[in-house]
Scaffold this active site. Structure first.
Site, mmCIF file in Angstrom:
data_model
loop_
_atom_site.group_PDB
_atom_site.id
_atom_site.type_symbol
_atom_site.label_atom_id
_atom_site.label_comp_id
_atom_site.label_asym_id
_atom_site.label_seq_id
_atom_site.Cartn_x
_atom_site.Cartn_y
_atom_site.Cartn_z
ATOM 1 N N ARG A 65 -38.623 -14.276 -13.941
ATOM 2 C CA ARG A 65 -38.095 -13.010 -14.463
ATOM 3 C C ARG A 65 -38.617 -12.727 -15.877
ATOM 4 N NH1 ARG A 65 -32.442 -11.208 -16.323
ATOM 5 N NH2 ARG A 65 -32.392 -9.018 -15.703
ATOM 6 N N HIS A 69 -40.296 -9.244 -17.006
ATOM 7 C CA HIS A 69 -39.772 -8.418 -18.108
ATOM 8 C C HIS A 69 -40.745 -8.341 -19.275
ATOM 9 C CE1 HIS A 69 -35.233 -8.006 -17.007
ATOM 10 N NE2 HIS A 69 -36.019 -7.858 -15.966
ATOM 11 N N ASN A 94 -32.018 -7.269 -20.997
ATOM 12 C CA ASN A 94 -32.368 -8.640 -21.369
ATOM 13 C C ASN A 94 -31.257 -9.414 -22.073
ATOM 14 O OD1 ASN A 94 -34.987 -8.389 -20.388
ATOM 15 N ND2 ASN A 94 -35.791 -7.631 -22.343
ATOM 16 N N HIS A 193 -36.012 -12.121 -5.889
ATOM 17 C CA HIS A 193 -34.576 -12.381 -5.835
ATOM 18 C C HIS A 193 -34.208 -13.360 -4.720
ATOM 19 C CE1 HIS A 193 -33.471 -8.441 -8.199
ATOM 20 N NE2 HIS A 193 -34.160 -9.307 -8.913
HETATM 21 C C1 HEM Z 1 -36.893 -3.898 -8.373
HETATM 22 C C2 HEM Z 1 -36.175 -3.787 -9.462
HETATM 23 C C3 HEM Z 1 -35.379 -4.928 -10.020
HETATM 24 C C4 HEM Z 1 -34.107 -4.860 -10.463
HETATM 25 C C5 HEM Z 1 -33.217 -3.617 -10.523
HETATM 26 C C6 HEM Z 1 -33.730 -6.185 -10.881
HETATM 27 C C7 HEM Z 1 -32.500 -6.514 -11.417
HETATM 28 C C8 HEM Z 1 -32.084 -7.796 -11.680
HETATM 29 C C9 HEM Z 1 -30.783 -8.133 -12.191
HETATM 30 C C10 HEM Z 1 -29.688 -7.122 -12.551
HETATM 31 C C11 HEM Z 1 -30.707 -9.485 -12.306
HETATM 32 C C12 HEM Z 1 -29.529 -10.302 -12.809
HETATM 33 C C13 HEM Z 1 -29.511 -10.276 -14.322
HETATM 34 C C14 HEM Z 1 -28.271 -10.870 -14.944
HETATM 35 O O1 HEM Z 1 -27.414 -11.419 -14.267
HETATM 36 O O2 HEM Z 1 -28.163 -10.812 -16.173
HETATM 37 C C15 HEM Z 1 -31.972 -10.004 -11.861
HETATM 38 C C16 HEM Z 1 -32.290 -11.341 -11.803
HETATM 39 C C17 HEM Z 1 -33.533 -11.810 -11.423
HETATM 40 N N1 HEM Z 1 -34.646 -11.059 -11.150
HETATM 41 FE FE1 HEM Z 1 -34.696 -9.059 -10.869
HETATM 42 N N2 HEM Z 1 -34.773 -7.037 -10.670
HETATM 43 C C18 HEM Z 1 -35.805 -6.315 -10.163
HETATM 44 C C19 HEM Z 1 -37.059 -6.800 -9.868
HETATM 45 C C20 HEM Z 1 -37.463 -8.108 -10.061
HETATM 46 C C21 HEM Z 1 -38.816 -8.561 -9.988
HETATM 47 C C22 HEM Z 1 -40.027 -7.656 -9.799
HETATM 48 C C23 HEM Z 1 -38.790 -9.899 -10.189
HETATM 49 C C24 HEM Z 1 -39.937 -10.880 -10.222
HETATM 50 C C25 HEM Z 1 -40.984 -10.802 -9.453
HETATM 51 C C26 HEM Z 1 -37.414 -10.274 -10.375
HETATM 52 C C27 HEM Z 1 -36.979 -11.552 -10.548
HETATM 53 C C28 HEM Z 1 -35.672 -11.900 -10.834
HETATM 54 C C29 HEM Z 1 -35.195 -13.267 -10.874
HETATM 55 C C30 HEM Z 1 -36.001 -14.495 -10.522
HETATM 56 C C31 HEM Z 1 -33.857 -13.218 -11.258
HETATM 57 C C32 HEM Z 1 -32.914 -14.403 -11.504
HETATM 58 C C33 HEM Z 1 -33.124 -14.911 -12.916
HETATM 59 C C34 HEM Z 1 -32.287 -16.102 -13.313
HETATM 60 O O3 HEM Z 1 -31.569 -16.670 -12.487
HETATM 61 O O4 HEM Z 1 -32.371 -16.499 -14.507
HETATM 62 N N3 HEM Z 1 -36.642 -9.159 -10.325
HETATM 63 N N4 HEM Z 1 -32.793 -8.964 -11.507
#
Ligand code: HEM
Ligand SMILES: *[C@@H]1O[C@H](CO)[C@@H](O)[C@H](O)[C@H]1NC(C)=O
Ligand SMILES: *[C@@H]1O[C@H](CO)[C@@H](O)[C@H](O)[C@H]1NC(C)=O
Length: 326
Positions: A65, A69, A94, A193
Site C-alpha cells: 500500500r 500511495h 494516510n 486487498h
Molecule cells: C481502488 C481504490 C482503492 C481504495 C478505495 C482503497 C482503500 C483502502 C482502504 C480504505 C484501506 C484501509 C485503510 C485503513 O484501515 O486505514 C486499504 C488498505 C489496503 N490497500 Fe487499498 N484501496 C484501493 C486500492 C488499492 C491498491 C491499488 C492497492 C495496491 C495494489 C491497495 C492495497 C492495499 C493494502 C495492501 C491494504 C492493507 C494495508 C495494511 O494492512 O497495512 N489498495 N485500502
C-alpha cells in the site's frame, strides 16, 4: 535549446531499450539499473522485508500500500516518506493508516553503508512492495528500477488524488485514469486487498448499527460480525480485507465479491454497484475463476503503476535519509 535537444534525444532513445539523457544519465526505468552500481540491493531489501513479515505478516500488505500511495501522488518519487506536518503522511487517506516507514528506514540505513547515495527511497519502496507480494504467496514480477527521489511532499495532492472507499467506482476509475491507469488496472490492483487490514471507520457506513441503513450488498453474517467488532469502538478497530484468506495473496478476494463478502464498499462495488456492473463486474468474475490470470495481470499492472511519472536522469536526488530531502 538544451531542453529541445535532450527531448529529441529521448524520443530517439525511447525506441531503444536503454535511454540516456544528454549528460549520460539513464532516463527510463530498467530491471538492471543497480546490477553494477549496487548489486546487493535485492538481498538487502529481501532480508528486511522477510524479517519484518516474520514478526508481523501484515507488513507485506502495508509495504504494498505504501508503494501505491507513493505512486499516485507526484509519481513514484518517495514523497510519501517525507516527514513534516504538511507531508503526505498526514493527508486523510494516510493519517493513522499507512505503515512500513521503519522498515524502509532500516533498509535505507543498510544500503547507505554499502552503496552510499546510490539507491533511491522510491526504488526501495517499489522493491519492498514486490517482496511483500511475493512473500505473501503472490506473483513474482520484475520490479523496474532507476527512480530518483522527489524534493517535495504534496499533501493536497494525496487528499485529492488517492481513491476513497466511499466514492463511486466511476470516480475511482477516473482517479486511476488521471495517472494513466485504466479500468482493468483498477480491478486488478484492487486485488491487493487480498492481504492486509482496514479500520472500522472505513466500512462502518455499511452497517446498520452505525449508519441509518445497512448495505444490502454485504453478507448478513459478515455484517453481524463486523457490527460486534465496531460497535462502541472509536473506529480504530481493524479487520482483514480478505475474510477467506487474510494474509495469503490469492484470488479469493474476487470470490468474496461474488459472495457479497467484500469489506469496503469500493471492493463490493466492483461487482455489485451499477458502475461495477457496467465496467468491472466481468473482470471480477474472470479473476475469481482464474488465479493464474490474476497473478499475471497483477504483475503487469504493478509495473505500470510503478512507472507513474518517475524522476530519472538528473531530476530529483538520491536521499540519504528517506524522511528528509538532502
Ligand atoms: C481502488 C481504490 C482503492 C481504495 C478505495 C482503497 C482503500 C483502502 C482502504 C480504505 C484501506 C484501509 C485503510 C485503513 O484501515 O486505514 C486499504 C488498505 C489496503 N490497500 Fe487499498 N484501496 C484501493 C486500492 C488499492 C491498491 C491499488 C492497492 C495496491 C495494489 C491497495 C492495497 C492495499 C493494502 C495492501 C491494504 C492493507 C494495508 C495494511 O494492512 O497495512 N489498495 N485500502
Ligand atoms: C500536487 O498534486 C496536484 C495534483 O493533485 C498537482 O496539480 C500539483 O501540481 C502538485 N503540487 C506539487 C507542489 O507538486
Ligand atoms: C485512533 O487512533 C489514533 C492514533 O492512535 C488516534 O489519534 C485517534 O484519536 C483514534 N481515534 C479515532 C476516532 O480516530
Amino acid at each position: 535549446m538544451e531542453y529541445s535537444y535532450s527531448y529529441r534525444f529521448m524520443l530517439v532513445c525511447s525506441v531503444l531499450v536503454l535511454c540516456f539523457n544528454t549528460r549520460g544519465a539513464r532516463c527510463q526505468l530498467s530491471d538492471d539499473f543497480y546490477d553494477y552500481i549496487c548489486p546487493d540491493v535485492y538481498t538487502v531489501v529481501q532480508q528486511h522485508v522477510y524479517a519484518a513479515m516474520r514478526t508481523e505478516m501484515r507488513m507485506g500488505a502495508s509495504l504494498l500500500r505504501l508503494h501505491f500511495h507513493d505512486c499516485f501522488v507526484n509519481g513514484c518519487d518517495g514523497s510519501i516518506l517525507l516527514d513534516g506536518d504538511d507531508g503526505e503522511k498526514f493527508a486523510l487517506p494516510n493519517k493513522n493508516s499507512v505503515r512500513g516507514f521503519e522498515v524502509i528506514d532500516a533498509i535505507k540505513e543498510d544500503l547507505e553503508n554499502i552503496c552510499p547515495e546510490v539507491v533511491s527511497c522510491a526504488d526501495i519502496v517499489a522493491l519492498a512492495a514486490g517482496y511483500g507480494v511475493l512473500f505473501s504467496g503472490g506473483p513474482y514480477y520484475d520490479v523496474l528500477l532507476g527512480r530518483r527521489d522527489g524534493l517535495v511532499a504534496n499533501q493536497s495532492g494525496a487528499d485529492n488524488g488517492l481513491p476513497s472507499p466511499f466514492e463511486p467506482i466511476k470516480s475511482i476509475i477516473q482517479k486511476f485514469n488521471d495517472v494513466g491507469l485504466d479500468t482493468t488496472d483498477v480491478v486488478v490492483l484492487s486485488g491487493g486487498h487480498t492481504i492486509g487490514r482496514a479500520r472500522c471507520t472505513l466500512f462502518s457506513n455499511r452497517l446498520s448499527t452505525t449508519s441509518s441503513s445497512a448495505d444490502p450488498t454485504l453478507d448478513a453474517t459478515m455484517a453481524a460480525n463486523l457490527q460486534s467488532l465496531c460497535a462502541g469502538g472509536d473506529g480504530n478497530e481493524t479487520t482483514v480485507l480478505d475474510i477467506t484468506s487474510a494474509y495469503v495473496f490469492d484470488n479469493r478476494y474476487y470470490q468474496n465479491l461474488l459472495n457479497q463478502k467484500g469489506l469496503l464498499s469500493s471492493d463490493q462495488g466492483l461487482f455489485s454497484s451499477d458502475d461495477g456492473i457496467a465496467n468491472t463486474k466481468e473482470l471480477v468474475e474472470t479473476y475469481s475463476a482464474n488465479a493464474h490470470k490474476f497473478f499475471w495481470d497483477f504483475g503487469r499492472s504493478m509495473v505500470k503503476m510503478g512507472n507513474i511519472s518517475p524522476l530519472t536522469g538528473d531530476d530529483g536526488q538520491i536521499r540519504k535519509n528517506c524522511r528528509v530531502v538532502n
